[in-house]
Design a protein around this motif. Structure first.
Motif, PDB file in Angstrom:
ATOM      1  N   GLU A   1      -6.383  37.147  10.459  1.00 35.44           N
ATOM      2  CA  GLU A   1      -7.414  36.508   9.619  1.00 35.44           C
ATOM      3  C   GLU A   1      -8.007  35.306  10.347  1.00 35.44           C
ATOM      4  N   LEU A   2      -7.102  34.525  10.981  1.00 35.90           N
ATOM      5  CA  LEU A   2      -7.560  33.352  11.740  1.00 35.90           C
ATOM      6  C   LEU A   2      -8.492  33.791  12.875  1.00 35.90           C
ATOM      7  N   ALA A   3      -8.105  34.916  13.548  1.00 36.32           N
ATOM      8  CA  ALA A   3      -8.919  35.408  14.661  1.00 36.32           C
ATOM      9  C   ALA A   3     -10.309  35.788  14.170  1.00 36.32           C
ATOM     10  N   SER A   4     -10.395  36.469  12.994  1.00 35.74           N
ATOM     11  CA  SER A   4     -11.740  36.860  12.557  1.00 35.74           C
ATOM     12  C   SER A   4     -12.545  35.633  12.124  1.00 35.74           C
ATOM     13  N   GLU A   5     -11.836  34.597  11.586  1.00 37.60           N
ATOM     14  CA  GLU A   5     -12.555  33.348  11.267  1.00 37.60           C
ATOM     15  C   GLU A   5     -13.124  32.720  12.543  1.00 37.60           C
ATOM     16  N   VAL A   6     -12.294  32.729  13.621  1.00 38.55           N
ATOM     17  CA  VAL A   6     -12.747  32.155  14.905  1.00 38.55           C
ATOM     18  C   VAL A   6     -13.960  32.934  15.413  1.00 38.55           C
ATOM     19  N   ASN A   7     -13.895  34.291  15.306  1.00 41.53           N
ATOM     20  CA  ASN A   7     -15.028  35.132  15.744  1.00 41.53           C
ATOM     21  C   ASN A   7     -16.293  34.761  14.983  1.00 41.53           C
ATOM     22  N   ALA A   8     -16.127  34.619  13.622  1.00 48.99           N
ATOM     23  CA  ALA A   8     -17.292  34.299  12.800  1.00 48.99           C
ATOM     24  C   ALA A   8     -17.854  32.940  13.199  1.00 48.99           C
ATOM     25  N   MET A   9     -16.924  31.972  13.462  1.00 49.53           N
ATOM     26  CA  MET A   9     -17.356  30.629  13.855  1.00 49.53           C
ATOM     27  C   MET A   9     -18.175  30.687  15.151  1.00 49.53           C
ATOM     28  N   CYS A  10     -17.678  31.529  16.121  1.00 47.66           N
ATOM     29  CA  CYS A  10     -18.394  31.663  17.403  1.00 47.66           C
ATOM     30  C   CYS A  10     -19.794  32.204  17.186  1.00 47.66           C
ATOM     31  N   GLU A  11     -19.898  33.212  16.284  1.00 41.20           N
ATOM     32  CA  GLU A  11     -21.226  33.783  16.023  1.00 41.20           C
ATOM     33  C   GLU A  11     -22.166  32.720  15.465  1.00 41.20           C
ATOM     34  N   ARG A  12     -21.622  31.933  14.483  1.00 40.82           N
ATOM     35  CA  ARG A  12     -22.467  30.900  13.878  1.00 40.82           C
ATOM     36  C   ARG A  12     -22.884  29.867  14.930  1.00 40.82           C
ATOM     37  N   LEU A  13     -21.910  29.501  15.805  1.00 45.88           N
ATOM     38  CA  LEU A  13     -22.216  28.518  16.859  1.00 45.88           C
ATOM     39  C   LEU A  13     -23.293  29.048  17.805  1.00 45.88           C
ATOM     40  N   ALA A  14     -23.160  30.351  18.170  1.00 46.91           N
ATOM     41  CA  ALA A  14     -24.132  30.947  19.093  1.00 46.91           C
ATOM     42  C   ALA A  14     -25.523  30.934  18.461  1.00 46.91           C
ATOM     43  N   GLU A  15     -25.572  31.267  17.130  1.00 54.77           N
ATOM     44  CA  GLU A  15     -26.872  31.246  16.430  1.00 54.77           C
ATOM     45  C   GLU A  15     -27.469  29.847  16.453  1.00 54.77           C
ATOM     46  N   ALA A  16     -26.577  28.851  16.129  1.00 55.92           N
ATOM     47  CA  ALA A  16     -27.059  27.457  16.092  1.00 55.92           C
ATOM     48  C   ALA A  16     -27.563  27.033  17.471  1.00 55.92           C
ATOM     49  N   ASN A  17     -26.823  27.455  18.519  1.00 56.55           N
ATOM     50  CA  ASN A  17     -27.232  27.122  19.894  1.00 56.55           C
ATOM     51  C   ASN A  17     -28.613  27.676  20.196  1.00 56.55           C
ATOM     52  N   ALA A  18     -28.797  28.984  19.824  1.00 55.42           N
ATOM     53  CA  ALA A  18     -30.075  29.634  20.099  1.00 55.42           C
ATOM     54  C   ALA A  18     -31.204  28.908  19.366  1.00 55.42           C
ATOM     55  N   ARG A  19     -30.886  28.503  18.087  1.00 58.40           N
ATOM     56  CA  ARG A  19     -31.909  27.791  17.301  1.00 58.40           C
ATOM     57  C   ARG A  19     -32.284  26.476  17.980  1.00 58.40           C
ATOM     58  N   THR A  20     -31.230  25.725  18.383  1.00 56.06           N
ATOM     59  CA  THR A  20     -31.484  24.422  19.030  1.00 56.06           C
ATOM     60  C   THR A  20     -32.309  24.609  20.295  1.00 56.06           C
ATOM     61  N   GLN A  21     -31.938  25.664  21.064  1.00 59.83           N
ATOM     62  CA  GLN A  21     -32.649  25.947  22.320  1.00 59.83           C
ATOM     63  C   GLN A  21     -34.132  26.173  22.045  1.00 59.83           C
ATOM     64  N   ALA A  22     -34.384  27.042  21.010  1.00 54.78           N
ATOM     65  CA  ALA A  22     -35.776  27.373  20.686  1.00 54.78           C
ATOM     66  C   ALA A  22     -36.515  26.116  20.251  1.00 54.78           C
TER      67      ALA A  22
ATOM     68  N   LEU B   1     -18.930  31.417  24.332  1.00 60.69           N
ATOM     69  CA  LEU B   1     -18.736  31.929  22.968  1.00 60.69           C
ATOM     70  C   LEU B   1     -18.604  33.448  22.952  1.00 60.69           C
ATOM     71  N   THR B   2     -18.571  34.093  24.136  1.00 61.62           N
ATOM     72  CA  THR B   2     -18.520  35.554  24.175  1.00 61.62           C
ATOM     73  C   THR B   2     -17.070  36.035  24.066  1.00 61.62           C
ATOM     74  N   GLY B   3     -16.887  37.363  23.950  1.00 60.80           N
ATOM     75  CA  GLY B   3     -15.548  37.964  23.934  1.00 60.80           C
ATOM     76  C   GLY B   3     -14.844  37.761  22.610  1.00 60.80           C
ATOM     77  N   ALA B   4     -15.241  38.585  21.582  1.00 60.19           N
ATOM     78  CA  ALA B   4     -14.614  38.447  20.257  1.00 60.19           C
ATOM     79  C   ALA B   4     -13.165  38.939  20.316  1.00 60.19           C
ATOM     80  N   LEU B   5     -12.291  38.314  19.509  1.00 68.31           N
ATOM     81  CA  LEU B   5     -10.881  38.724  19.457  1.00 68.31           C
ATOM     82  C   LEU B   5     -10.726  39.885  18.481  1.00 68.31           C
ATOM     83  N   SER B   6      -9.853  40.875  18.832  1.00 70.43           N
ATOM     84  CA  SER B   6      -9.578  41.920  17.833  1.00 70.43           C
ATOM     85  C   SER B   6      -8.097  42.272  17.885  1.00 70.43           C
TER      86      SER B   6
END
Ligand SMILES: Nc1ncnc2c1ncn2[C@@H]1O[C@H](COP(=O)(O)OP(=O)(O)O)[C@@H](O)[C@H]1O
Ligand SMILES: [Mg+2]
Length: 487
Positions: free
Chosen positions: A216-237, A202-207
């Motif tokens: 616009e699509l790229a920034s949506e994908v970036n935002a989605m990755c951030e949300r996924l990473a947060e969810a992953n961290a939550r699940t891990q914890a 999920l690393t390496g944001a597009l710019s």
């Protein structure tokens, strides 16, 4: 095909279609204009010449007039100028081009093919020439090749086509470069990013520097990755916390088991020790009669024997040896145990039988340990039965969970060993605890509560499982499952 190439193709084809239609309309217009121009030219030359010829005819005679026509012909390169008599006969000094076509009394235009040049077409105009009394002297004939017009239109068309192709080629190049830069490259980056997300990176944001739908699509994908990473961290914890909690529960469970074990040992050994201590104390006082003393000594020996049994079972439970699994015939084990428990069964007036079931009963397990397990189960069954009761041993192989009944014995099959009795059975509370060490419902001296926990440990170590079905007053069935061996 790549998006940029498709864009180029669409642009080129669209532009070509528009330019071809435009060129065709323009060519038609040019042909019309050229025709009109030619006719106007003919009219101008013809009427001027006709007036001059008529004057010269009247003033200087026919020969001079014809001279004038010939001169006019020589001066014009694109046209042929001649004179025709009213009957259509050619004038020999200045001949026209159309053979044998009588002259009419008005201006005439027509297109004709010259027999000497069959591939050429000519525009012919005739202007009548009148004498001073108005009589028809003949006609001035002007003749011009239409090929000139076609050549003109063709060269015009070729020029237009060349310009069109150059234009289309250039705009195609521009669209290609822009398409690759603005669409192809960002889409490639987006595709690579999507691939990385699919692989869990999920690393390496597009710019992108451009501002459009793709960015616009790229920034949506970036935002989605951030949300996924947060969810992953939550699940891990959460997972870590859950594992910790389970570990703590296990630890607590172990403590409870150890506590029960200690209490069980204290209880089991305490009772015979009390008896021994009491009897020994009395014997030491020396006041006991010889007969009673012998009784006391027998009781001491019996309690010591009982303690030995308990300690042996404890050792079995705590320090079991490693199993040595080998292909074992469960039917043979059943026969050995049935013979071994015979005296106990007779004492309790219970019948032990081996039910014959067809097929193989070969299992993979330690035969000595399996004998121990089966004897624990059968003795429990005998204890549960009232006089006249029955304990039945069955064994064989059956399809394992998810297996097929036609599979060979080793594939998708398991071996089973079942002990069924028609004794008093168990309620739910008892059933939940029977595999615990030292859990027993029997009177002191009757049961140690170790038989089933030992059996459970052995079966698990041999790669099998043990289960029970029972109802109060309805008897019980203990089932042992082991890996089957092909025969
Ligand atoms: N066949 C059976 N029918 C009814 N109860 C049974 C049977 N087998 C075991 N039990 C119950 O499980 C308890 C534990 O059995 P076990 O571990 O062998 O210890 P023990 O036989 O020394 O009591 C028994 O006390 C009894 O209550
Ligand atoms: Mg028992």
């Amino acid at each position: 095909m790549r998006v940029a190439l498709k864009l180029v193709l669409a642009t080129v084809l669209g532009t070509l279609a528009v330019l071809i239609i435009f060129g065709w309309v323009r060519a038609r217009k040019e042909i019309e204009l050229f025709d009109l121009d030619m006719r106007r030219d003919h009219l101008l030359v013809g009427t001027t010449l006709a007036v001059c010829v008529a004057d010269e005819w009247v003033v200087a005679g026919q020969a001079r007039a014809m001279q004038l026509v010939r001169q006019a012909d020589e001066e014009r390169q694109h046209m042929r100028v001649g004179f025709v008599h009213p009957s259509g006969r050619q004038n020999e000094v200045a001949p026209g081009r159309v053979p044998q076509r009588s002259v009419v009394n008005h201006l005439e235009n027509f297109v004709m093919a010259d027999p000497s040049e069959p591939n050429e077409e000519f525009l012919v105009s005739r202007v009548p020439v009148h004498g001073d009394k108005g009589e028809l002297l003949g006609a001035v004939e002007i003749c011009e090749r239409l090929g000139i017009r076609d050549e003109f239109v063709r060269s015009n068309l070729v020029g237009t086509l060349a310009a069109t192709l150059a234009m289309v080629g250039f705009s195609g190049m521009v669209v290609l470069v822009m398409g690759v830069w603005l669409v192809g490259r960002p889409l490639n980056l987006l595709a690579a990013k999507a691939q990385r997300i699919g692989q869990g990176d999920l690393t390496g944001a597009l710019s992108f520097t451009q501002r459009d739908e793709i960015s616009e699509l790229a920034s949506e994908v970036n935002a989605m990755c951030e949300r996924l990473a947060e969810a992953n961290a939550r699940t891990q914890a959460e997972t870590t916390a859950r594992i910790d909690a389970i570990e703590q529960l296990r630890h607590a469970d172990r403590l409870i088991t150890v506590g029960r074990l200690a209490a069980g040992i204290a209880h089991e050994l305490g009772t015979p020790l009390n008896v021994i201590a009491g009897r020994v104390k009395m014997l030491r006082r020396g006041t006991v009669e010889a007969e009673v003393g012998a009784e006391y000594l027998a009781a001491v020996a019996e309690q010591a024997e009982r303690m030995t049994v308990i300690i042996r079972q404890l050792l079995d439970f705590a320090g079991r040896r490693e199993p040595r699994p080998a292909p074992t015939d469960l039917r043979h084990i059943a026969r050995v145990i049935a013979r071994l428990v015979e005296p106990i069964a007779r004492k309790h007036e219970v019948q032990v039988e081996i039910a014959a079931e067809g097929g193989s009963a070969m299992a993979l397990g330690d035969p000595v340990q399996l004998e121990q397990v089966l004897s624990n189960l059968v003795v429990n069954g005998i204890h549960a039965c009232s006089p006249g009761g029955k304990v039945r041993i069955t064994c064989g192989t059956e399809p394992a969970f998810g297996g097929d009944r036609n599979d060979p014995p080793s594939v998708g099959r398991r071996a089973y060993l079942r002990v069924t009795d028609d004794g008093h059975g168990m309620d739910e509370a008892t059933k939940a605890r029977i595999f615990e060490p030292f859990f027993t419902t029997k009177d002191v001296g009757q049961g140690t509560g170790l038989g089933l926990s030992v059996a459970h440990g052995i079966i698990v170590e041999n790669g099998g499982s043990i289960s029970v079905t029972s109802q109060r007053g309805m008897g019980s069935t203990f089932s042992v499952f082991l890996p089957a061996v092909a025969t």
